[in-house]
Scaffold this active site. Sequence first.
Site, PDB file in Angstrom:
ATOM      1  N   ARG A 144     -14.646  22.385  10.144  1.00  0.00           N
ATOM      2  CA  ARG A 144     -14.852  23.635  10.457  1.00  0.00           C
ATOM      3  C   ARG A 144     -16.576  23.748  10.364  1.00  0.00           C
ATOM      4  NH1 ARG A 144     -11.082  23.959  13.031  1.00  0.00           N
ATOM      5  NH2 ARG A 144      -9.772  25.755  13.056  1.00  0.00           N
ATOM      6  N   HIS A 156     -16.454  20.712  19.907  1.00  0.00           N
ATOM      7  CA  HIS A 156     -15.314  20.931  19.324  1.00  0.00           C
ATOM      8  C   HIS A 156     -14.042  20.484  20.128  1.00  0.00           C
ATOM      9  CE1 HIS A 156     -13.220  23.910  16.145  1.00  0.00           C
ATOM     10  NE2 HIS A 156     -12.407  22.846  16.417  1.00  0.00           N
ATOM     11  N   GLU A 169     -20.131  28.648  16.806  1.00  0.00           N
ATOM     12  CA  GLU A 169     -19.598  28.246  18.320  1.00  0.00           C
ATOM     13  C   GLU A 169     -19.526  29.162  19.296  1.00  0.00           C
ATOM     14  OE1 GLU A 169     -16.048  25.925  17.584  1.00  0.00           O
ATOM     15  OE2 GLU A 169     -17.102  24.663  16.214  1.00  0.00           O
TER      16      GLU A 169
END
Length: 311
Positions: A229, A276, A258
């Site tokens: 993360r 991601h 993000e």
Amino acid sequence: MTSDAPHPVRVVQLGGLMPFVREWLVERYAAPVLDELADPSGIEVAVVGGGAPAGVAEMDALPDLRAIVNFGVGYDNVDVAEASRRGIVVSNTPDVLTDAVADLAVFLVVDVLRGLTAADRFVRSGAWGRGERFPLTRDVRGAVVGILGLGRIGTAAAERLESFGAEVHYHSRNLKDVAWTYHASAVELAAASDVLVVLTPGGAGTEGLVDAAVLDALGPDGYLVNVARGSVVDEDALVAALEEGRLAGAGLDVFADEPHVPDALLARDDVVLLPHVGSATRQTREGMGRVVLDNVDAFLQRGELITRVDG
């Protein structure tokens, strides 16, 4: 879903879900999205994914909520403590994405050491054609790779890295029954590593775990890989370490905000940036979706979750 439906609506979508998961939820449970829900009464299960929030506001909006089913192995988007306080159980989708994320972690280790994507950019820029030489890189074999968080994915990544000839070290909350070298802290692990691979869960307990002290311990010849993360890494400290030459490079699949990536990272040739995509294969995402359905089915039929997480 209209009021003349043959069965009451018991499942709702909170957001962040892939189109095929939304379709499955509508087909199987006639599950609307929360914003389209006329009457929240009777909703027992909320399905959420993609980092969309499942917090106090969402729980307040669903007075009969009893379960939150998260599409993803990480569940820092869910306020698990608040859910537990209210007697709401939470699940995630472990195991099915282990291989995909572990593969990506290893590919990033290989990339930062061998400079694969940088070499691709070198060729495309015409530099090779102009007679320039790409700089020498580093072998994976013999490199010390530190795994920060030796859970399912961390273990799978470590096993893969061993097949490349890397020496595996690790730090985790608990000492594991493995042959790899254990370190008592993230700083100690970084100091011993050529590459530090971040595979810890997100959430308040790990926020900023990889800070300036850890990056300085990794040193000017060290590399950071993060497929966990974005919150686990102090992004400002990472940018500063790269700009000041206190870190050799990084491979990043996750970021603090993000989909926004710090401008300072975009032009750097020593950083690999991915959007991601750790679990972003068709097979993995479909497997995650099936775990979601299995959890919803189990809760509606038996009042239990198959992959419940602890509060």
